[in-house]
Write an enzyme that holds these catalytic residues in place. Structure first.
Site, PDB file in Angstrom:
ATOM      1  N   SER A 231       0.845  -1.195   0.000  1.00 40.18           N
ATOM      2  CA  SER A 231       0.000   0.000   0.000  1.00 40.18           C
ATOM      3  C   SER A 231       0.877   1.241   0.000  1.00 40.18           C
ATOM      4  O   SER A 231       2.040   1.187   0.407  1.00 40.18           O
ATOM      5  CB  SER A 231      -0.847   0.017   1.278  1.00 40.18           C
ATOM      6  OG  SER A 231      -0.007   0.263   2.404  1.00 40.18           O
ATOM      7  N   ASP A 232       0.298   2.353  -0.440  1.00 40.77           N
ATOM      8  CA  ASP A 232       0.967   3.598  -0.146  1.00 40.77           C
ATOM      9  C   ASP A 232       0.833   3.787   1.358  1.00 40.77           C
ATOM     10  O   ASP A 232       0.004   3.155   2.009  1.00 40.77           O
ATOM     11  CB  ASP A 232       0.334   4.755  -0.929  1.00 40.77           C
ATOM     12  CG  ASP A 232       1.280   5.949  -1.000  1.00 40.77           C
ATOM     13  OD1 ASP A 232       1.104   6.793  -1.883  1.00 40.77           O
ATOM     14  OD2 ASP A 232       2.221   6.029  -0.169  1.00 40.77           O
ATOM     15  N   TRP A 233       1.645   4.658   1.898  1.00 39.24           N
ATOM     16  CA  TRP A 233       1.779   4.773   3.359  1.00 39.24           C
ATOM     17  C   TRP A 233       0.496   5.291   4.000  1.00 39.24           C
ATOM     18  O   TRP A 233       0.094   6.424   3.804  1.00 39.24           O
ATOM     19  CB  TRP A 233       2.974   5.661   3.683  1.00 39.24           C
ATOM     20  CG  TRP A 233       4.235   4.900   3.981  1.00 39.24           C
ATOM     21  CD1 TRP A 233       5.034   5.025   5.088  1.00 39.24           C
ATOM     22  CD2 TRP A 233       4.844   3.870   3.190  1.00 39.24           C
ATOM     23  NE1 TRP A 233       6.106   4.178   5.020  1.00 39.24           N
ATOM     24  CE2 TRP A 233       6.015   3.432   3.880  1.00 39.24           C
ATOM     25  CE3 TRP A 233       4.548   3.249   1.979  1.00 39.24           C
ATOM     26  CZ2 TRP A 233       6.854   2.425   3.415  1.00 39.24           C
ATOM     27  CZ3 TRP A 233       5.377   2.244   1.506  1.00 39.24           C
ATOM     28  CH2 TRP A 233       6.512   1.843   2.199  1.00 39.24           C
ATOM     29  N   GLY A 234      -0.159   4.409   4.705  1.00 41.02           N
ATOM     30  CA  GLY A 234      -1.388   4.785   5.392  1.00 41.02           C
ATOM     31  C   GLY A 234      -2.618   4.710   4.532  1.00 41.02           C
ATOM     32  O   GLY A 234      -3.675   5.230   4.894  1.00 41.02           O
ATOM     33  N   ALA A 235      -2.547   4.017   3.402  1.00 39.87           N
ATOM     34  CA  ALA A 235      -3.678   4.004   2.468  1.00 39.87           C
ATOM     35  C   ALA A 235      -4.774   3.036   2.881  1.00 39.87           C
ATOM     36  O   ALA A 235      -5.930   3.213   2.526  1.00 39.87           O
ATOM     37  CB  ALA A 235      -3.185   3.627   1.069  1.00 39.87           C
TER      38      ALA A 235
END
Ligand code: GLC
Length: 747
Positions: A231-235
């Protein structure tokens, strides 16, 4: 380790251990599995340099990272149109990643530049998927050649920063397939990234990280890719839905790692098949194996050599937009016999990279002012305008301009450094306009009033409005990385010749952009209203004037492209076309030209761009030297995505194959006849009279049936469902004949 080894490692893991491997340990590392052969991996940014947070510095700040080479950003690398060079830059990034113990470098970004205002355009390659995909693939191959993973990002349709973690990109299927996904498809095919980072946003109302069609059907089933999706960071919003959709690794860790237990509970409750967990864990283990060498951090590499590579890439990525003659002579390269003055704070305080997660702490930083003074002696300098990160000793704006005017009056030629301050464009927000700062435009006007011999050098990450910058020479240096200053001096003095080409259109004004009016959207939705017609596809279909077209770039010599030949063979998905052209250096200096091949469908039943880049090659030639470049175009060069047949489709007929040195400087256009797909649309009760007339099995008989219908009536009924016309007896097509037609077309 073989597949069997992976299996035995996997079988030794408990469900709890497996679940724990599917999310990060902390911000930058994955978990290891105690007792099993699964090491932790460090994943970190970024696309043009390693940003390894210096945890000793006590914070996760963007600027507290270990020094690494800051290469030119993607906007500059793309303008080289040289995948081989990007592979070399990628190789250096891989060496530095390995030296710093990084298993996966989080880049390149391959999102299409949909609108000039996107805050991260500096970090993306192009408005065109062919160029974007090929450049991304080059960087991926280079990084991974060193045993370090890359992470192609942000998959997909992350084309803005505003509201990026929630907004739904509402995109029609053809634009999605033919432009936005095509960039990633080409990068996957050409680079085979070991990981892909999925984007924050939604696609047509579904979060990308939970989008099974995107993460599994397209990416794995259709494209045959077998790497790891993170995932993108915190997605991640719903870890279980994400795992079901094909998201293997949630980054970074959440405090307390709650989602690990969610996975265990779901499997224990029979709501999730453990085999699904095993598939993702296998990808983690496989990635750890592939990157095993990357964990012997030596912290050493040839910094000088990497700096020189950055300098070479910055020089090759600069685009000479204009070099008009003044009093019979071009201002560039600078005439050693003419005095020179330098104006503009960016000469002293370089703008060399973008802001946000890709930010690098450089190993060193060259300035154009120092490099020009090394080459030309103690040339006068005036900052001309103030920028936030420059010296605090600024005088007033008026005094700064007055000082610059005095310099301009004292020399033959002024080299003026303009651009966007770092705070103007960044990850996390989009620009609201594309104007240069007012103080810089005032500076240019004041200097131009006293000296016409101005060379403007631009430093910025996304295109700007150049209508007021009427200088006879403009060098677009983009963001050149730590060696950008030296590279600019090399180009201005002629030590190097410009060879960059625009990877995106520079519009006359923002309002001309095809996406204007539907960017960045509102209340959680952004409509890609321009559809396929993004970038030059949009300007060309309107034959709109632009400041500088896609593919444009000058140099210090001239080239001629001729003897263009095109030969097509095969049909449908087997169409194969060879294109060749001769390119000659007709000038007096060595230089490099990018030969570009564009394809356009002369007549189509669907909307098609006027022309689309389908191949390119960069060739270096000595004065008088010629060479022949050849290209093989497959069916995709002629195809569009067929939303009904759900596949790439070649519609037969005449195509234009154009070869030139930019999208609007085409040396030759050759018409070629292409035999298209034989498959046609299935007939249904609602098929129209026109569709019957075009159906191969019915066309002849339909023309006979309609022979007596007057043209005015024919025009009216062509788009009416045949069933309606038959039921009302408008033409001699009886219900029995209609039923027979349907039967015949079905076989
Ligand atoms: C950021 C960016 C992504 C980056 C990641 C880690 O939000 O979108 O490109 O790699 O987080 O910093």
């Amino acid at each position: 380790m073989t597949d069997a080894d992976v299996t035995s490692t996997l079988s030794a893991l408990t469900l709890e251990q497996k679940a724990s491997l599917l999310s990060g340990f902390d911000f930058w590392t994955t978990k290891s599995a105690a007792g099993a052969d699964v090491p932790a991996m460090t994943l970190t940014d970024g696309p043009h340099g390693v940003r390894l947070a210096d945890m000793d510095a006590g914070e996760m700040g963007l600027a507290n990272a270990k020094p690494a080479t800051c290469f030119p950003t993607a906007v500059t690398l793309a303008s080289t149109w040289n995948p081989a060079l990007l592979e070399r830059v990628g190789g250096a990034l891989g060496v530095e990643s390995k030296a710093l113990g990084v298993s996966v470098l989080l880049g390149p970004g391959a999102n299409i530049k949909r609108d000039p205002r996107c805050g991260r355009n500096f970090e993306y390659f192009s408005e065109d998927p062919t160029l974007s995909g090929d450049m991304a693939a080059g960087l991926i191959r280079g990084i991974q050649s060193q045993g370090v993973g890359s992470s192609l990002k942000h998959y997909a349709v992350n084309n803005q920063e505003n509201d990026r973690m929630r907004v739904s990109a509402d995109v029609d299927e053809r634009a999605l397939r033919e432009v936005y996904l095509a960039s990633f498809e080409r990068a996957v095919a050409g680079g085979n990234p070991w990981t892909i980072m999925c984007a924050y946003n939604q696609l047509n109302g579904t979060y990308v990280h939970q989008h099974k069609w995107l993460l599994t059907t397209v990416l794995r089933d259709e494209w045959g890719w077998d790497g790891l999706v993170m995932s993108d960071w915190g997605a991640v919003r719903d870890r279980l839905a994400a795992l079901e959709a094909g998201l293997d690794l949630e980054m970074p860790a959440r405090i307390g790692h709650p989602t690990d237990q969610q996975i265990v509970d779901a499997v224990r409750a029979g709501d999730m098949d453990e085999a699904l967990v095993d598939t993702s864990v296998r990808r983690i283990i496989d990635l750890a194996l592939r990157t095993a060498d990357a964990r012997e951090a030596s912290a050493e590499w040839d910094q000088a050599a990497h700096h020189e590579l950055a300098r070479e890439a910055a020089a090759e990525g600069a685009v000479l937009l204009r070099n008009d003659e003044v009093d019979g002579e071009a201002l560039l390269p600078l005439d050693p016999a003419r005095s020179v003055g330098i104006v503009g704070e960016f000469a002293r305080t370089p703008r060399y990279q973008g802001a946000g997660s890709s930010q690098v702490v450089p190993t060193r930083l060259s300035t154009a002012l120092d490099a020009l003074r090394d080459a030309r002696g103690d040339v006068p300098f005036a900052p001309g305008f103030a920028i936030g990160e420059g010296p605090a000793s600024y005088a007033s704006a008026a005094d700064l301009i007055a000082e610059a005017v005095r310099v301009a009056q004292s020399v033959d030629t002024v080299v003026m450094f303009l651009g966007l301050p770092g705070a103007a464009e960044s990850e996390g927000f989009d620009r609201e306009h594309i104007l240069l700062p007012a103080d810089q435009r005032d500076l240019f006007a004041a200097v131009a009033a006293v000296n016409a011999r101005i060379v403007v050098v631009l430093s910025h990450g996304a295109v700007v409005d150049l209508r007021e910058i009427t200088a006879p020479a403009i060098l677009e240096a983009w963001l050149g990385g730590q060696a950008g200053g030296a590279a600019i001096a090399d180009l201005l003095t002629g030590a190097a010749a410009p060879s960059g080409k625009l990877a995106e259109t520079i519009p006359l004004r923002l309002e001309d952009a095809p996406s204007f009016g539907s960017f960045p959207g509102e209340y959680g939705h952004v409509r890609y209203a321009e559809g396929l017609l993004v970038g030059y596809r949009g300007y060309d279909v309107r034959d709109a004037d632009v400041a500088f077209p896609f593919g444009h770039g000058l140099t210090y010599t001239t080239f001629e492209i001729d003897d263009v030949r095109v030969a097509a063979s095969g049909e449908g998905v087997d169409v194969a076309t060879t294109v060749s052209a001769r390119v000659t250096n007709t000038g007096s200096r060595a230089g490099a030209e990018v030969v570009q091949v564009y394809v356009g469908d002369v007549e189509s039943t669907v909307l098609r761009p006027v022309r689309e880049l389908r191949a390119f090659a960069k060739v270096a030639l000595e004065p008088g030297e010629s060479t022949v470049v050849s290209f093989d175009l497959d069916d995709r060069a002629f195809s569009f995505w067929h939303p009904v047949l759900q596949r790439w489709y070649v519609e037969g007929g005449e195509f234009e194959v154009a070869v030139g040195s930019s999208s609007r400087d085409l040396a030759a256009t050759v018409l070629v006849d292409v035999v298209g797909d034989s498959e046609t649309l299935p007939l249904t009760e609602l098929s129209t009279i026109g569709e019957l007339r075009r159906h191969p099995a019915l066309a002849e008989e339909m023309e006979e049936l309609l022979a007596s219908v007057e043209p005015a009536l024919m025009a009216m009924i062509n788009d009416i469902p045949a069933e309606t016309v038959v039921s009302q007896g408008w033409i001699a097509l009886t219900p029995e004949k209609w039923a027979e037609f349907l039967e015949r077309a079905a076989n």
